[in-house]
Structure formats: C-alpha cells, structure tokens
Write a protein that holds these residues in place. Sequence first.
Motif, PDB file in Angstrom:
ATOM      1  N   UNK A 181     -37.041  18.602   4.510  1.00 17.97           N
ATOM      2  CA  UNK A 181     -35.628  18.952   4.412  1.00 17.97           C
ATOM      3  C   UNK A 181     -35.462  20.337   5.036  1.00 17.97           C
ATOM      4  N   UNK A 182     -34.420  20.491   5.833  1.00 16.46           N
ATOM      5  CA  UNK A 182     -34.131  21.806   6.421  1.00 16.46           C
ATOM      6  C   UNK A 182     -32.786  22.274   5.899  1.00 16.46           C
ATOM      7  N   UNK A 224     -43.906  32.968  -4.550  1.00 17.78           N
ATOM      8  CA  UNK A 224     -42.893  33.483  -3.628  1.00 17.78           C
ATOM      9  C   UNK A 224     -43.582  34.531  -2.762  1.00 17.78           C
ATOM     10  N   UNK A 225     -43.968  34.144  -1.562  1.00 16.48           N
ATOM     11  CA  UNK A 225     -44.750  35.028  -0.694  1.00 16.48           C
ATOM     12  C   UNK A 225     -43.888  35.867   0.230  1.00 16.48           C
ATOM     13  N   UNK A 226     -42.718  35.348   0.589  1.00 13.10           N
ATOM     14  CA  UNK A 226     -41.848  36.039   1.534  1.00 13.10           C
ATOM     15  C   UNK A 226     -40.401  35.741   1.183  1.00 13.10           C
ATOM     16  N   UNK A 227     -39.576  36.777   1.201  1.00 15.08           N
ATOM     17  CA  UNK A 227     -38.138  36.582   0.968  1.00 15.08           C
ATOM     18  C   UNK A 227     -37.536  35.795   2.124  1.00 15.08           C
ATOM     19  N   UNK A 228     -36.527  34.992   1.805  1.00  7.04           N
ATOM     20  CA  UNK A 228     -35.852  34.178   2.821  1.00  7.04           C
ATOM     21  C   UNK A 228     -34.445  34.736   2.998  1.00  7.04           C
ATOM     22  N   UNK A 229     -34.197  35.434   4.112  1.00  2.19           N
ATOM     23  CA  UNK A 229     -32.909  36.108   4.286  1.00  2.19           C
ATOM     24  C   UNK A 229     -31.774  35.162   4.686  1.00  2.19           C
ATOM     25  N   UNK A 230     -30.560  35.579   4.369  1.00  2.00           N
ATOM     26  CA  UNK A 230     -29.372  34.853   4.837  1.00  2.00           C
ATOM     27  C   UNK A 230     -29.426  34.798   6.355  1.00  2.00           C
ATOM     28  N   UNK A 231     -28.915  33.724   6.913  1.00  2.00           N
ATOM     29  CA  UNK A 231     -28.896  33.577   8.365  1.00  2.00           C
ATOM     30  C   UNK A 231     -30.185  33.022   8.930  1.00  2.00           C
ATOM     31  N   UNK A 232     -31.065  32.515   8.061  1.00  2.00           N
ATOM     32  CA  UNK A 232     -32.295  31.898   8.552  1.00  2.00           C
ATOM     33  C   UNK A 232     -32.313  30.427   8.148  1.00  2.00           C
ATOM     34  N   UNK A 233     -33.323  29.718   8.604  1.00  2.00           N
ATOM     35  CA  UNK A 233     -33.521  28.324   8.235  1.00  2.00           C
ATOM     36  C   UNK A 233     -34.708  28.240   7.291  1.00  2.00           C
ATOM     37  N   UNK A 234     -34.639  27.322   6.346  1.00  2.00           N
ATOM     38  CA  UNK A 234     -35.763  27.071   5.443  1.00  2.00           C
ATOM     39  C   UNK A 234     -36.135  25.603   5.575  1.00  2.00           C
ATOM     40  N   UNK A 235     -37.398  25.350   5.920  1.00  2.00           N
ATOM     41  CA  UNK A 235     -37.885  23.973   5.989  1.00  2.00           C
ATOM     42  C   UNK A 235     -38.772  23.719   4.783  1.00  2.00           C
ATOM     43  N   UNK A 236     -38.421  22.712   4.011  1.00  2.00           N
ATOM     44  CA  UNK A 236     -39.199  22.307   2.846  1.00  2.00           C
ATOM     45  C   UNK A 236     -40.010  21.077   3.224  1.00  2.00           C
ATOM     46  N   UNK A 275     -37.647  30.241   8.977  1.00  2.00           N
ATOM     47  CA  UNK A 275     -37.592  30.241  10.435  1.00  2.00           C
ATOM     48  C   UNK A 275     -36.375  31.040  10.884  1.00  2.00           C
ATOM     49  N   UNK A 276     -36.595  31.914  11.823  1.00  4.13           N
ATOM     50  CA  UNK A 276     -35.493  32.683  12.395  1.00  4.13           C
ATOM     51  C   UNK A 276     -34.615  31.737  13.208  1.00  4.13           C
ATOM     52  N   UNK A 277     -33.313  31.816  13.038  1.00  3.78           N
ATOM     53  CA  UNK A 277     -32.413  30.913  13.761  1.00  3.78           C
ATOM     54  C   UNK A 277     -32.396  31.164  15.269  1.00  3.78           C
ATOM     55  N   UNK A 278     -32.618  32.399  15.676  1.00  2.00           N
ATOM     56  CA  UNK A 278     -32.402  32.754  17.075  1.00  2.00           C
ATOM     57  C   UNK A 278     -33.662  33.176  17.818  1.00  2.00           C
TER      58      UNK A 278
END
Length: 145
Positions: free
Chosen positions: A29-30, A79-91, A112-115
């Motif tokens: 899921x992304x 929780x190894x790394x914070x996931x910032x707004x404006x990024x993608x998260x793949x589960x 994942x960085x969007x850009x």
Amino acid sequence: MSLAQNPAQTQNHFPDDIAARIAQSEARVIKAIFPSNTNHHNTLFGGDALAWMDETAFIAATRFCRKSLVTVSSDRIDFKKAIPAGSLAELIANVIHVGNTSLKVEVNIYVEDMYHDHREHAIRGVFTFVAIDENRNPTQVWPHN
C-alpha cells in the motif's frame, strides 16, 4: 534480516505450498503523507502509522488464508525514521510465521521523497492474527498445517 526480506530463506523455511501462498499474499500500500496525518513536528502521527500497518498486515493475512481474522497482538514496533509531510510511505506486508490457528505478518514502511529518487526504511513491526469461525472461536489457519 527477516524472512520477508529474503525470499530464498522464506522458501526454505516453509513447505512449498505454504511458501507459494506466502509469495501470493504479499500486500503493498502506498500513502501520500498529507498535513491531516501529521503532528506538530510535521511528521506522520505514530497512531496513523500503526493503523495503516495493522490494515496492511490484515490484507496480507487474509490473502494468505481467506478466513475471518482478528488482530491479537503487535510485537515491538520500531520507529527508525520520521516520515515528513509531503513524502510517500510504502507499506509492505509479508506472512513470516504460520501456526495452527494464528499467523504473523511483518510490515515494513519505507519513506520516499516525492520529487527525488530517495527511499529509506522507516518503520517495522510484526502483527499476530488468529483465524476465527462463525462463532468467533479459533479455527485452523491453513488446512495442510
């Protein structure tokens, strides 16, 4: 390294029929991380991450056994790394253990960085499910077990 991260190990660990079913049941899921899912640090709420992980694990578990399931526990969530707004998260969810009435599903979230072409492992957890019958009693999760 988990079994889910090493397909050859997964195939050697389980009988062929279960290994094939595990491969077919992987769930991906992304999600886009929007401000509505973030905290005051502008990163993904941990509770949202846990809910998404449980849901993705449930999908993989259901695809594996095609039975009614309930979540009975979650193992340590890292929780190894914070996931910032404006990024993608793949589960990515994979079955890693098959018992008589229960199964365990490992879920990894990658940010994942969007850009830009940049992806990192952010969160890992394991969820345990029990198969239940119409009376909500535990039932066999895999007929050949």
